[in-house]
Design a protein around this motif. Sequence first.
Motif: not given
Length: 389
Positions: A37-39, A59-64
Amino acid sequence: MKQKVITVLLAMVMLLAIPTGLSAAKAESQSVFVNGKKIAYAQAPISENGTTLVSAKETIEALGLAFSWDKGNKRIIASSGEMTISIILNEPVATVNGISIFLGTPAVERNGRTMVPLRLLTDGLGASMETKGNQISIKTVDPSKSKYYTGLPLQITNSAVKNLGTEKIVVNYVEYYYAGGAVQAYDFTASLNARGKAAFNNATVKPGENFDSNGTNYTFFGRTVYSIVVGEEETVSKSYKLAKQLYGNGGTIEKQMRALYKQKEEDYKKKLKEELKKNNNVPFKVVDSSITYDSLGYPEANIELWNLTAKTIVSFELSFSTYDAYGDPVKGGYPYTNRFYGKGANVKVLSGYSHIFTWDLYSYSDTTKLKNIQIDRVAYSDGSVWKRK
């Protein structure tokens, strides 16, 4: 002449604040994907000193992980259960579960967004990263796969530890310092109630900072949690062995710390040369001055001087004008003028250091202000002398 030594080395304070002059380049066409999934970035990734920096929150939120911004300390906290990454803006060291991680390039602010090293996030979480052209693909793994995973119910930042569990625990942790030519380890404990939180010992000291304790100078390397104790059962952190290797004598952190200091020393030497030029090549720069009073009520002139040269200053002469509260000259001494001539003999002011020197003004008893402070002559430890032209 009295001498007061400032306990915090001005050189070190400035050294850590000097920007490294890294060049930045936009990488607007660069895309980052997490698990396919693209950030979507408001601020495109950038490259500084060969390091890819990405907007922290997205980025942090995309990494969970949950993103938190500590405005007072200019600190980002990224956390998810037992994994926590702490990043301080413009600092060369971050922490993953409390363990110090040196950054090739620190976090910076660009266009109102905090940009952090992408590699720190992926390595800290144990994720894999692949770059093809302008596309970066990241695949996350279970947090337990990270080499920094403790296996303990703790949230560990760079300054505190929080109990995520429902039972009272004792946290055993180790802090590492460099002193006397070797790395020294010190053990500490913290008792935490369920969901309780406690600050670490020396919580405000950052890795790489120096401080004096009982006459010994220490450089703080960092810390790690060793274990927790619940009742009579002790559980050792899964990452303790790694941390011990990193912090130990001749370990990675010592080598990185030496490299960091070497670079900062070179940067600071350049800064001193620039300051010396701005100061018209006068060896001492007047940093500050003030009037205090002795036990008998006589004024004292306190002048802080900063050695801008690469040499050690062992003696100096200076002069300044004395004035009262009305702005009128205060005359005294011989010859009878308001110009005071002072000396600093048998001193030792190292390159980059700042000292406060004090002179009694018995003959200038109405003095409340100093003006026109001038360095007239300086003698160095190598025998050379500087004189005002």
